[in-house]
Write an enzyme that holds these catalytic residues in place. Structure first.
Site, PDB file in Angstrom:
ATOM      1  N   ARG A 101       0.818  -1.217   0.000  1.00 36.57           N
ATOM      2  CA  ARG A 101       0.000   0.000   0.000  1.00 36.57           C
ATOM      3  C   ARG A 101       0.845   1.258   0.000  1.00 36.57           C
ATOM      4  O   ARG A 101       0.404   2.314  -0.439  1.00 36.57           O
ATOM      5  CB  ARG A 101      -0.891   0.024   1.255  1.00 36.57           C
ATOM      6  CG  ARG A 101      -1.983  -0.991   1.255  1.00 36.57           C
ATOM      7  CD  ARG A 101      -2.514  -1.232   2.653  1.00 36.57           C
ATOM      8  NE  ARG A 101      -1.532  -1.941   3.465  1.00 36.57           N
ATOM      9  CZ  ARG A 101      -1.804  -2.551   4.598  1.00 36.57           C
ATOM     10  NH1 ARG A 101      -3.029  -2.521   5.083  1.00 36.57           N
ATOM     11  NH2 ARG A 101      -0.864  -3.188   5.258  1.00 36.57           N
ATOM     12  N   SER A 153      -6.809  -3.332   8.293  1.00 39.73           N
ATOM     13  CA  SER A 153      -7.756  -3.966   9.218  1.00 39.73           C
ATOM     14  C   SER A 153      -7.841  -3.227  10.554  1.00 39.73           C
ATOM     15  O   SER A 153      -8.923  -3.016  11.094  1.00 39.73           O
ATOM     16  CB  SER A 153      -7.358  -5.420   9.458  1.00 39.73           C
ATOM     17  OG  SER A 153      -7.435  -6.150   8.261  1.00 39.73           O
TER      18      SER A 153
HETATM   19  P1  ADP Z   1      -3.180  -5.719   7.687  1.00 43.58           P
HETATM   20  O1  ADP Z   1      -1.817  -5.274   7.248  1.00 43.58           O
HETATM   21  O2  ADP Z   1      -4.304  -4.870   7.126  1.00 43.58           O
HETATM   22  O3  ADP Z   1      -3.326  -6.022   9.151  1.00 43.58           O
HETATM   23  P2  ADP Z   1      -2.748  -8.471   7.002  1.00 43.58           P
HETATM   24  O4  ADP Z   1      -1.773  -8.706   8.085  1.00 43.58           O
HETATM   25  O5  ADP Z   1      -3.893  -9.405   6.924  1.00 43.58           O
HETATM   26  O6  ADP Z   1      -3.473  -7.075   6.982  1.00 43.58           O
HETATM   27  O7  ADP Z   1      -1.954  -8.357   5.620  1.00 43.58           O
HETATM   28  C1  ADP Z   1      -1.751  -9.394   4.718  1.00 43.58           C
HETATM   29  C2  ADP Z   1      -1.194  -8.828   3.434  1.00 43.58           C
HETATM   30  O8  ADP Z   1      -2.196  -8.067   2.787  1.00 43.58           O
HETATM   31  C3  ADP Z   1       0.006  -7.893   3.563  1.00 43.58           C
HETATM   32  O9  ADP Z   1       0.871  -8.119   2.452  1.00 43.58           O
HETATM   33  C4  ADP Z   1      -0.606  -6.518   3.459  1.00 43.58           C
HETATM   34  O10 ADP Z   1       0.311  -5.579   2.941  1.00 43.58           O
HETATM   35  C5  ADP Z   1      -1.707  -6.794   2.447  1.00 43.58           C
HETATM   36  N1  ADP Z   1      -2.811  -5.843   2.523  1.00 43.58           N
HETATM   37  C6  ADP Z   1      -3.558  -5.534   3.610  1.00 43.58           C
HETATM   38  N2  ADP Z   1      -4.486  -4.598   3.298  1.00 43.58           N
HETATM   39  C7  ADP Z   1      -4.313  -4.305   1.976  1.00 43.58           C
HETATM   40  C8  ADP Z   1      -4.947  -3.395   1.051  1.00 43.58           C
HETATM   41  N3  ADP Z   1      -5.900  -2.567   1.441  1.00 43.58           N
HETATM   42  N4  ADP Z   1      -4.513  -3.381  -0.240  1.00 43.58           N
HETATM   43  C9  ADP Z   1      -3.501  -4.186  -0.612  1.00 43.58           C
HETATM   44  N5  ADP Z   1      -2.852  -5.047   0.193  1.00 43.58           N
HETATM   45  C10 ADP Z   1      -3.249  -5.112   1.474  1.00 43.58           C
END
Ligand code: ADP
Length: 162
Positions: A92, A130
């Site tokens: 992001r 999240s």
């Molecule tokens: P967060 O970083 O939101 O807590 P996760 O730990 O579930 O979410 O992240 C898993 C993967 O998804 C990571 O590579 C994170 O960069 C990616 N990710 C999370 N939110 C987004 C988004 N809005 N757009 C693109 N990639 C995302």
């Protein structure tokens, strides 16, 4: 030719439109995408592992080449066990880039058979996180452009009961 499998691992607490977008884009490229819900003991999650698994499974129940699983160890170990060659990650921002770049190098040191493929976040989802979604929900903000409907309902229920 062997099936090209990819793993998209995360905590998905809760899954957002940003996550869904990455999975759908990866599913167009790879034969099979496994969304691995991490049982991360370090991170305090609002939803249990089973609840996160159920939400993610429901989101992709109609996408044939997307499977859902959970795991509590190193993601590269999961890959080794299941013959997966590629990790999917979303980016992001520059902050994500720095973190993800070092994670991918570390993962390659642990298992040189596994490489990471990066997808840039779509501009609508670039600020979607999240943790941020949970904060907005606490203050009654509109979640419709951030979360799938069923996930938004679950989150509101959880916050009302806690
Ligand atoms: P967060 O970083 O939101 O807590 P996760 O730990 O579930 O979410 O992240 C898993 C993967 O998804 C990571 O590579 C994170 O960069 C990616 N990710 C999370 N939110 C987004 C988004 N809005 N757009 C693109 N990639 C995302």
């Amino acid at each position: 030719m062997a099936k090209q499998k990819a793993v998209y691992a995360g905590s998905f607490d809760p899954p957002t439109h940003g996550h869904v977008d990455i999975v759908k884009r990866a599913a167009r490229i790879f034969d099979e995408v496994v969304v691995v819900v991490a049982e991360n003991i370090k991170k305090k999650c609002l939803f249990t592992i089973q609840e996160r698994l159920d939400m993610v499974s429901d989101l992709f129940s109609k996408t044939q080449n997307v499977k859902v699983d959970s795991y509590s160890g190193l993601v590269v170990e999961y890959c080794k066990k299941h013959g997966v060659q590629t990790l999917i990650r979303g980016i992001r921002s520059i902050t994500d880039y720095e973190y993800e770049a070092s994670m991918s190098r570390l993962n390659r040191e642990l298992n040189a058979q596994v490489d990471t493929a990066f997808f840039m976040a779509q501009k609508e989802y670039v600020h979607l996180k999240s943790d941020m979604v949970k904060e907005i929900a606490q203050f009654g903000g509109d979640l419709s452009h951030m979360l799938p409907d069923k996930v938004a309902k679950k989150l509101m229920q959880r916050l009302r009961s806690s």
